[in-house]
Design an enzyme around this catalytic site. Structure first.
Site, PDB file in Angstrom:
ATOM      1  N   MET A   1       0.834  -1.179   0.000  1.00 33.43           N
ATOM      2  CA  MET A   1       0.000   0.000   0.000  1.00 33.43           C
ATOM      3  C   MET A   1       0.874   1.236   0.000  1.00 33.43           C
ATOM      4  O   MET A   1       1.871   1.276   0.703  1.00 33.43           O
ATOM      5  CB  MET A   1      -0.880  -0.009   1.248  1.00 33.43           C
ATOM      6  CG  MET A   1      -1.868   1.113   1.296  1.00 33.43           C
ATOM      7  SD  MET A   1      -2.899   1.122   2.766  1.00 33.43           S
ATOM      8  CE  MET A   1      -2.361  -0.317   3.634  1.00 33.43           C
ATOM      9  N   GLY A  59      -0.782  -8.532   5.149  1.00 35.72           N
ATOM     10  CA  GLY A  59      -0.480  -7.474   4.204  1.00 35.72           C
ATOM     11  C   GLY A  59      -1.417  -6.299   4.369  1.00 35.72           C
ATOM     12  O   GLY A  59      -2.017  -6.104   5.431  1.00 35.72           O
ATOM     13  N   CYS A  60      -1.575  -5.509   3.337  1.00 38.80           N
ATOM     14  CA  CYS A  60      -2.448  -4.337   3.377  1.00 38.80           C
ATOM     15  C   CYS A  60      -3.858  -4.739   3.786  1.00 38.80           C
ATOM     16  O   CYS A  60      -4.442  -5.658   3.214  1.00 38.80           O
ATOM     17  CB  CYS A  60      -2.467  -3.670   2.006  1.00 38.80           C
ATOM     18  SG  CYS A  60      -3.636  -2.309   1.880  1.00 38.80           S
ATOM     19  N   PHE A  61      -4.407  -4.048   4.771  1.00 41.18           N
ATOM     20  CA  PHE A  61      -5.727  -4.438   5.271  1.00 41.18           C
ATOM     21  C   PHE A  61      -6.855  -4.173   4.280  1.00 41.18           C
ATOM     22  O   PHE A  61      -7.952  -4.718   4.425  1.00 41.18           O
ATOM     23  CB  PHE A  61      -6.062  -3.823   6.622  1.00 41.18           C
ATOM     24  CG  PHE A  61      -5.723  -2.364   6.840  1.00 41.18           C
ATOM     25  CD1 PHE A  61      -5.679  -1.443   5.809  1.00 41.18           C
ATOM     26  CD2 PHE A  61      -5.450  -1.915   8.128  1.00 41.18           C
ATOM     27  CE1 PHE A  61      -5.384  -0.108   6.043  1.00 41.18           C
ATOM     28  CE2 PHE A  61      -5.148  -0.571   8.376  1.00 41.18           C
ATOM     29  CZ  PHE A  61      -5.125   0.335   7.334  1.00 41.18           C
TER      30      PHE A  61
END
Length: 238
Positions: A1, A59-61
């Site tokens: 992100m 990882g990116c939420f």
């Protein structure tokens, strides 16, 4: 992100036996890191009646939340931070990678409709790559680690047993690096992070990294896929 985005620019299936699970997974190993079918846990948790929440990091939420918002039986999926202190539970501090926090999602589900084991099966098979250490795709740092933050000893047991089962079956081309981190508090993320995938399906990051996960969920777990996501709304953020 990407590191910082101002808000005004925000674009129940039955379990297999252990023997059958290992045999199935052995034939489904993929070396390219793409989502693929993996066996269900050989041992799930005991039946519960009340809604249950498990906190997952992968990882990116944005993508993890997006996946579970499309899962039948999930009643809420909130993006947030887990692993560190309350004072650093915000995007700017967590993005530095030195707070102990991981971008996480608190997944609340109805055990009468979907089990913890099925939630974890989707988490490992679709929501992220559990063999990547302190990174997912283009995102690097401990804040993007693969981790499960169990709410109690039973959740921790199910998660540990399942990881051991998948590793023994060589369900992935590399060992699973997912950490089990009990006793950590979950802090909801800022409002502009909530429902990001649903609100920004044309965002280049979402198109490249996360929409394929939704497609994989629909393909691999059609009975668990729901076309209309269950959304948090702005009130869940801070």
């Amino acid at each position: 992100m990407i590191p910082s985005i101002p808000s005004n620019r925000i674009l129940a299936a039955g379990l297999l036996s252990a023997t059958l699970a290992l045999a199935v997974s052995a034939s489904l190993v993929r070396a390219d890191g793409k989502p693929h079918a993996i066996p269900a846990p050989a041992r799930d948790e005991a039946a519960r009646e009340a809604p249950e929440t498990v906190v997952l990091a992968g990882g990116c939420f944005w993508g993890v939340q997006g996946v579970f918002e499309h899962v039948n039986g999930v009643t809420r999926a909130i993006s947030g931070y887990a692993g560190g202190a309350a004072a650093t539970a915000n995007y700017n501090r967590t993005s530095r990678g030195d707070t102990g926090h991981a971008e996480s999602v608190a997944v609340t589900f109805d055990p009468a409709k979907i089990s913890l084991g099925r939630i974890l099966q989707i988490y490992f098979a679709v929501a992220h790559d559990p063999t990547e250490l302190n990174r997912q795709g283009p995102d690097e740092g401990s804040q993007y680690r693969s981790a499960i933050f169990p709410r109690d000893a039973e959740q921790a047991r199910v998660a540990r047993d399942y990881i051991a089962q998948l590793d023994h079956a060589h369900a992935f081309a590399a060992p699973i690096v997912t950490r089990i981190e009990p006793g950590k508090t979950f802090y909801p993320a800022e409002a502009y992070h909530q429902d990001f995938l649903a609100r920004n399906p044309d965002d280049p990051y979402i198109v490249h990294n996360d929409l394929p996960k939704i497609a994989a969920l629909r393909r691999l777990y059609p009975d668990e896929y729901r076309a209309d996501p269950v959304l948090v709304g702005a009130a869940a953020g801070r």
